[in-house]
Design a protein around this motif. Sequence first.
Motif, PDB file in Angstrom:
ATOM      1  N   ALA A  42     -32.394  32.637  66.545  1.00 24.47           N
ATOM      2  CA  ALA A  42     -32.436  32.866  65.105  1.00 24.47           C
ATOM      3  C   ALA A  42     -33.569  33.826  64.732  1.00 24.47           C
ATOM      4  CB  ALA A  42     -32.608  31.536  64.367  1.00 24.47           C
ATOM      5  N   GLU A  45     -32.548  37.350  65.705  1.00 26.06           N
ATOM      6  CA  GLU A  45     -31.558  37.926  64.794  1.00 26.06           C
ATOM      7  C   GLU A  45     -32.217  38.369  63.488  1.00 26.06           C
ATOM      8  OE1 GLU A  45     -27.758  39.338  63.974  1.00 26.06           O
ATOM      9  OE2 GLU A  45     -28.649  38.555  65.835  1.00 26.06           O
ATOM     10  N   THR A 176     -27.184  29.621  64.311  1.00 27.49           N
ATOM     11  CA  THR A 176     -26.912  30.533  65.422  1.00 27.49           C
ATOM     12  C   THR A 176     -26.397  29.811  66.661  1.00 27.49           C
ATOM     13  OG1 THR A 176     -29.191  30.369  66.238  1.00 27.49           O
ATOM     14  CG2 THR A 176     -28.717  32.065  64.601  1.00 27.49           C
ATOM     15  N   LEU A 180     -25.039  34.855  70.162  1.00 23.58           N
ATOM     16  CA  LEU A 180     -25.370  35.777  69.085  1.00 23.58           C
ATOM     17  C   LEU A 180     -26.224  36.940  69.589  1.00 23.58           C
ATOM     18  CD1 LEU A 180     -25.403  36.566  66.124  1.00 23.58           C
ATOM     19  CD2 LEU A 180     -27.310  34.988  65.771  1.00 23.58           C
TER      20      LEU A 180
END
Length: 249
Positions: A42, A45, A176, A180
């Motif tokens: 996360a 990202e 997530t 990802l």
Amino acid sequence: MKILVPVKRVVDYNVKVRVKSDGTGVDIANVKMSMNPFDEIAVEEAVRLKEAGVATEVVAVSAGVAGCQETLRTAMAIGADRGILVETDAELQPLAVAKLLKALVDKEQPRVVILGKQAIDDDANQTGQMLAALLDWPQATFASKVVIAGDRATVTREVDGGLETLEIPLPAVITTDLRLNEPRYATLPNIMKAKKKPLDTVKPADFGVDVAPRLKTLKVAEPAKRQAGVKVADVADLVAKLKNEAKVI
């Protein structure tokens, strides 16, 4: 656009956990702790969205003991701009964490909250969904691809039958999945820079949030050890064991 990224301090995934002798929980004394792997994804990202010019600030948040500061510093070494620690010694369960995050969202006013779909210690997979419900925000869970354009996010998520694509308005909560991205390694210069980034410490009482546990753990036990395999002489012997010993046929 501001992105809020909750991160959790957990026992490192390479460590073989041991159950306490009294069965009250897992022994974490002198055990290596690290950031929950899904939360690390996360953070990565969120940092990528900032690098792409979509986001302007990434704020990492953690709740727990003072040792969580180390986890926040790791997030800042990856690329988060600042950190917030909600310090408490209480046992934090998903609902309590979601309430704390809601209070922080109300204060920080992010457009997106990105967090791991679950933590590897309790495997609850509840915090993201509870947070979305408390905020009354749209949510997209188990994200394997995230594209944000304007006031909408397009999220590809993994389901049993393959892939599902959702388009949701912002603000939103996104959790997530493993596919990802692959988080970057924190370089030494970035680790040194992270030490100088701001890290605020607050208490649950500052938000008026009751973090008392709602669930009680009765007992924690290790799974039964598997018996060693045996060689069978022929098919008839195999069938006999499956029928008489394993009792599966």
